[in-house]
Write a protein that holds these residues in place. Structure first.
Motif, PDB file in Angstrom:
ATOM      1  N   SER B  29       0.824  -1.212   0.000  1.00 18.39           N
ATOM      2  CA  SER B  29       0.000   0.000   0.000  1.00 18.39           C
ATOM      3  C   SER B  29       0.855   1.258   0.000  1.00 18.39           C
ATOM      4  CB  SER B  29      -1.017  -0.016   1.141  1.00 18.39           C
ATOM      5  OG  SER B  29      -0.394  -0.199   2.362  1.00 18.39           O
ATOM      6  N   GLU B  30       2.001   1.237   0.716  1.00 16.46           N
ATOM      7  CA  GLU B  30       2.832   2.447   0.720  1.00 16.46           C
ATOM      8  C   GLU B  30       3.484   2.676  -0.634  1.00 16.46           C
ATOM      9  OE1 GLU B  30       5.412   3.180   4.043  1.00 16.46           O
ATOM     10  OE2 GLU B  30       3.929   2.462   5.485  1.00 16.46           O
ATOM     11  N   ARG B  31       3.791   1.586  -1.344  1.00 14.71           N
ATOM     12  CA  ARG B  31       4.361   1.736  -2.686  1.00 14.71           C
ATOM     13  C   ARG B  31       3.403   2.494  -3.596  1.00 14.71           C
ATOM     14  NH1 ARG B  31       9.461   1.486  -4.894  1.00 14.71           N
ATOM     15  NH2 ARG B  31      10.709   0.020  -3.703  1.00 14.71           N
ATOM     16  N   ALA B  32       2.092   2.361  -3.334  1.00 14.30           N
ATOM     17  CA  ALA B  32       1.110   3.081  -4.150  1.00 14.30           C
ATOM     18  C   ALA B  32       0.707   4.396  -3.495  1.00 14.30           C
ATOM     19  CB  ALA B  32      -0.117   2.213  -4.392  1.00 14.30           C
ATOM     20  N   GLY B  33       1.406   4.778  -2.415  1.00 17.23           N
ATOM     21  CA  GLY B  33       1.182   6.098  -1.839  1.00 17.23           C
ATOM     22  C   GLY B  33       0.220   6.154  -0.672  1.00 17.23           C
ATOM     23  N   ILE B  34      -0.177   5.010  -0.109  1.00 10.76           N
ATOM     24  CA  ILE B  34      -1.098   5.041   1.028  1.00 10.76           C
ATOM     25  C   ILE B  34      -0.409   4.462   2.270  1.00 10.76           C
ATOM     26  CG2 ILE B  34      -3.345   4.379   1.931  1.00 10.76           C
ATOM     27  CD1 ILE B  34      -3.926   5.747  -0.534  1.00 10.76           C
ATOM     28  N   LEU B  35      -0.288   5.293   3.306  1.00 14.45           N
ATOM     29  CA  LEU B  35       0.192   4.812   4.604  1.00 14.45           C
ATOM     30  C   LEU B  35      -1.012   4.240   5.338  1.00 14.45           C
ATOM     31  CD1 LEU B  35       2.359   4.808   6.975  1.00 14.45           C
ATOM     32  CD2 LEU B  35       1.323   6.963   7.653  1.00 14.45           C
ATOM     33  N   ALA B 298       4.527  10.238  -3.581  1.00 13.27           N
ATOM     34  CA  ALA B 298       3.117  10.610  -3.415  1.00 13.27           C
ATOM     35  C   ALA B 298       2.519  10.059  -2.128  1.00 13.27           C
ATOM     36  CB  ALA B 298       2.302  10.135  -4.614  1.00 13.27           C
ATOM     37  N   LEU B 299       3.383   9.536  -1.207  1.00  7.91           N
ATOM     38  CA  LEU B 299       2.864   8.986   0.049  1.00  7.91           C
ATOM     39  C   LEU B 299       2.129  10.076   0.820  1.00  7.91           C
ATOM     40  CD1 LEU B 299       2.941   6.292   1.662  1.00  7.91           C
ATOM     41  CD2 LEU B 299       4.801   7.249   2.978  1.00  7.91           C
ATOM     42  N   LEU B 300       0.957   9.737   1.344  1.00 10.11           N
ATOM     43  CA  LEU B 300       0.108  10.622   2.150  1.00 10.11           C
ATOM     44  C   LEU B 300      -0.656  11.635   1.304  1.00 10.11           C
ATOM     45  CD1 LEU B 300       2.451  11.437   5.163  1.00 10.11           C
ATOM     46  CD2 LEU B 300       0.627   9.749   5.075  1.00 10.11           C
ATOM     47  N   LYS B 301      -0.421  11.653  -0.007  1.00 14.33           N
ATOM     48  CA  LYS B 301      -1.114  12.653  -0.833  1.00 14.33           C
ATOM     49  C   LYS B 301      -2.339  12.044  -1.510  1.00 14.33           C
ATOM     50  CE  LYS B 301       2.844  15.563  -1.801  1.00 14.33           C
ATOM     51  NZ  LYS B 301       4.072  14.747  -1.722  1.00 14.33           N
ATOM     52  N   PRO B 302      -3.524  12.552  -1.189  1.00 24.53           N
ATOM     53  CA  PRO B 302      -4.709  12.043  -1.882  1.00 24.53           C
ATOM     54  C   PRO B 302      -4.665  12.463  -3.348  1.00 24.53           C
ATOM     55  CG  PRO B 302      -5.296  13.870  -0.436  1.00 24.53           C
ATOM     56  CD  PRO B 302      -3.855  13.604  -0.215  1.00 24.53           C
ATOM     57  N   TYR B 303      -5.218  11.642  -4.224  1.00 25.18           N
ATOM     58  CA  TYR B 303      -5.242  11.998  -5.637  1.00 25.18           C
ATOM     59  C   TYR B 303      -6.647  12.365  -6.062  1.00 25.18           C
ATOM     60  CZ  TYR B 303      -4.749  11.902 -10.630  1.00 25.18           C
ATOM     61  OH  TYR B 303      -4.761  12.249 -11.947  1.00 25.18           O
ATOM     62  N   ARG B 304      -6.804  13.554  -6.596  1.00 31.57           N
ATOM     63  CA  ARG B 304      -8.104  14.018  -7.085  1.00 31.57           C
ATOM     64  C   ARG B 304      -8.018  14.180  -8.570  1.00 31.57           C
ATOM     65  NH1 ARG B 304     -11.111  13.169  -2.940  1.00 31.57           N
ATOM     66  NH2 ARG B 304     -11.081  11.596  -4.450  1.00 31.57           N
ATOM     67  N   ARG B 305      -8.939  13.526  -9.287  1.00 33.30           N
ATOM     68  CA  ARG B 305      -8.968  13.700 -10.728  1.00 33.30           C
ATOM     69  C   ARG B 305      -9.811  14.921 -11.038  1.00 33.30           C
ATOM     70  NH1 ARG B 305     -10.093   9.026 -15.132  1.00 33.30           N
ATOM     71  NH2 ARG B 305      -9.146  10.208 -16.815  1.00 33.30           N
TER      72      ARG B 305
END
Lengths: 356, 306
Positions: B29-35, B298-305
């Motif tokens: 999950s952290e590899r994809a940016g989610i802690l 991008a860890l901890l950064k939400p992605y908004r389209r």
């Protein structure tokens, strides 16, 4: 976008939510939470309507449990304030639990040696001692953060585990009360005990301390330049640095204040409730403090209100457990559910539903 | 001394297993940016659900399977909060931990009441592929789950993350979600995917404790192992093989503590020193790794389209 697409309801981002959205948020969060948790009440073979009476209304109906709500909200207010200082600065101190125990150890140590010392000397000594101890325990992760850029979330969490073993070592070793079958310390001196606000209740000076800490938080955040600095750093480090704020020093100070206040929560529990050190001083007040700071949107009075409400939930969970046999852990589940639901509902004010 | 060392190594693999499972889950999950700070609670819930289902169904494997499924659902809940709603990852993760811990305690009290001795079940048995061969036979006497973790889960995680298109997408989402989105990859889907896989692995780690190591569920069953796993992921620089190394260091310290306690030595220092030692070692390891840690951008950064 294709032209033949039918108009349908969509979420559109907005910066100006209509005026009726804001007061609606807590109401929606409450309703959402209680719909979700009523599943558990049904699992426990109880009627949700009866259960919610015992859970949320029965504790308000008599003086004893009303005071108990204030007693239970005391440590939650203090840890909520502690977490707010750190979170407002963008420093994720999740170590309030360990820092609380550091304060409790200091309070017990000082309190046990206060025999013959008047309360006017003993109480300030304990409060200052607890603050310093909490601060000292918060110093390690804070220094690691600003000097070596080590993530504070992980270090503060790990240090909670280390503190649990330190408390256990103290209680099984030097401070073990030989007169008790349980690992607990001897009692603190009578003059070190927080005085009662109302005779024959558990409500004590700790509650006043909590209110004072909330007022101080409000003053610091809204009326001092340090509060402004903390919020600036919390909003964005590069911009704060550009504005000439010493970012690392601000973080370090906020982290230490946060740890110190969490330590005072430990003092209040030892001097106001238990009168000795045990391993179960806190059933997770440090972690609940994070929920309270978040639900109170890092605002002093929001923190106070959230803590009072959680005091009601904790008291109500016990009333409910006695009356209908629903496990008392419903209180913890409700608090966590409320956090998650509120996080979702809070986003509502950023969106509007439009037909387009 | 030889017996001591052999026992220590044997225990190291066993003790490392739950932490390694959870840490590999966190790596995804952290590899994809989610802690995912829900890790501690997901492990706890996995331990409870695994125990409960195994006890009621009589099958340890059913217990393990349902525990993993509950972890997948918890991961998806984390996705709802952090991916779809874009809520602060620290707070939502901690909220999930508190929720699942509370739910486990609620469920345990509901099913088993408040009895003083916790119920227990016959746990998984260790397998013994090398029989009576001295030393090797002892060290290889491990649970099947330990074998699966070290020989399948870790190499597979390395293979998926570094040798497959899915893994490339995961890593890219964790570094630069905008660019990946522009290239036609669904960022939300990738993040939901890793949270589901990660949640399943974390719950499996918790279930290992209740179904193999203890054969019981106790209130202190996870005791901060989830936080240790998060530290190990940073120490292991988000690489499954190095994470395995980190888990073995923690496991070794923990096993040493267990062996020393089992020997019943009269030491001048309290035994809690050894209990706290693995956590202290983890903090020190984190400090040593700190300078070189290269967090996913991008860890901890939400992605908004937009």
């Amino acid at each position: 976008m294709e032209n033949n697409e039918k108009p349908r309801w969509r979420l559109v981002k907005t910066d100006n939510p209509p005026f009726w959205v804001k007061p609606l948020i807590p109401v929606l969060a409450l309703i959402g939470t209680f719909i979700l948790t009523s599943v558990l009440i049904l699992l426990a073979d109880a009627n949700p309507f009866d259960a919610y009476y015992y859970f949320l209304f029965a504790p308000l109906e008599n003086k004893v449990s009303l005071l108990e709500i204030l007693v239970k909200s005391t440590p939650l207010m203090i840890t909520g304030v502690a977490v707010t200082y750190a979170f407002a600065t963008g420093y994720y101190n999740i170590g309030a639990e360990g820092q609380l125990y550091a304060g409790a150890i200091a309070a017990t140590g000082i309190g046990m040696s206060m025999h013959g010392v008047p309360a006017i000397v003993a109480l300030p000594l304990m409060i200052v001692g607890g603050f310093v101890a909490g601060m000292a325990w918060a110093l390690i992760p804070a220094l690691l953060k600003v000097k070596l850029a080590v993530d504070e979330v992980v270090t503060t969490l790990l240090m909670n585990s280390v503190m649990a073993y330190i408390v256990s070592a103290i209680l099984n070793g030097p401070w073990r009360d030989p007169n008790s079958g349980w690992p607990q310390s001897p009692d603190i001196a009578p003059s070190a005990v927080f005085f009662k606000l109302i005779p024959r209740s558990r409500l004590n000076f700790g509650f006043i301390l909590a209110i004072v800490l909330i007022i101080i938080l409000w003053i610091v955040m809204t009326r001092t330049s340090f509060g402004l600095k903390m919020r600036a750093v919390g909003l964005g480090k590069p911009a704060a640095k550009f504005a000439g704020i010493k970012v690392n020093r601000t973080i370090l100070t906020a982290a230490l204040i946060s740890g110190g206040i969490a330590g005072i929560a430990g003092v209040a529990e030892v001097a106001g409730i238990h009168f000795h050190l045990i391993g179960e001083i806190s059933p997770g007040y440090g972690y609940t403090g994070v929920i309270i700071a978040t639900l109170g949107s890092l605002n002093a009075f929001g923190v106070g209100l959230a803590a009072m409400f959680f005091g009601l939930v904790d008291t109500g969970a016990q009333t409910l457990s006695r009356a209908l046999g629903v496990p008392v852990y419903l209180g913890e589940v409700t608090q966590a559910t409320m956090l998650l639901v509120a996080l979702g509902v809070l986003l509502l004010q950023r969106y509007r539903i439009r037909r387009m | 001394m030889e017996v001591f060392l052999v026992n220590l190594i044997t225990a190291t693999f066993r003790v490392s297993t739950p932490i390694l499972l959870a840490a590999i889950g966190e790596t995804y999950s952290e590899r994809a940016g989610i802690l995912n700070l829900g890790i501690e609670g997901i492990m706890y819930f996995g331990a409870f659900i695994g125990f409960f289902v195994a006890d009621k169904s009589g099958s340890l494997w059913t217990g393990l399977f349902v525990a993993i499924m509950s972890g997948v659902i918890a991961g998806l809940l984390m996705g709802l909060l952090t991916v779809t709603l874009g809520v602060n990852q620290h707070v939502s993760g901690l909220g999930i931990t508190l929720l699942l811990t509370g739910l486990s305690l609620f469920g345990f009290r509901l099913v088993y009441g408040g009895r003083s001795t916790p119920p227990s079940i016959p746990s998984f048995q260790a397998v013994n592929p090398f029989g009576d061969i001295p030393i090797l036979g002892t060290i290889t006497q491990q649970y099947l789950l330990t074998y699966i973790t070290f020989l399948v889960i870790v190499p597979l995680a390395w293979f998926i993350l570094f040798k497959t298109r899915f893994g490339l997408n995961i890593r890219a989402v964790g570094e630069n979600p905008e660019a990946v989105d522009a290239a036609g990859v669904n960022v939300y889907l990738v993040r939901y995917g890793v949270l589901a896989i990660g949640g399943g692995l974390m719950a499996a780690g918790g279930a290992f404790l209740s179904l193999a190591q203890l054969g019981a569920f106790t209130h202190g069953i996870i005791a901060g192992r989830g936080w240790v796993a998060i530290a190990i992921v940073i120490f292991g620089n988000w690489s499954p093989v190095k994470v395995m190394g980190g888990a073995l260091i923690f496991g070794g310290t923990f096993a040493l503590q267990l062996r020393l306690q089992a020997m019943g030595l009269q030491l001048p220092i309290p035994y809690e020193t050894f209990l706290a030692l693995p956590y202290v070692v983890t903090i020190i390891a984190l400090v040593l790794a700190g300078r070189n840690a290269s967090y996913p951008a991008a860890l901890l950064k939400p992605y908004r389209r937009e």
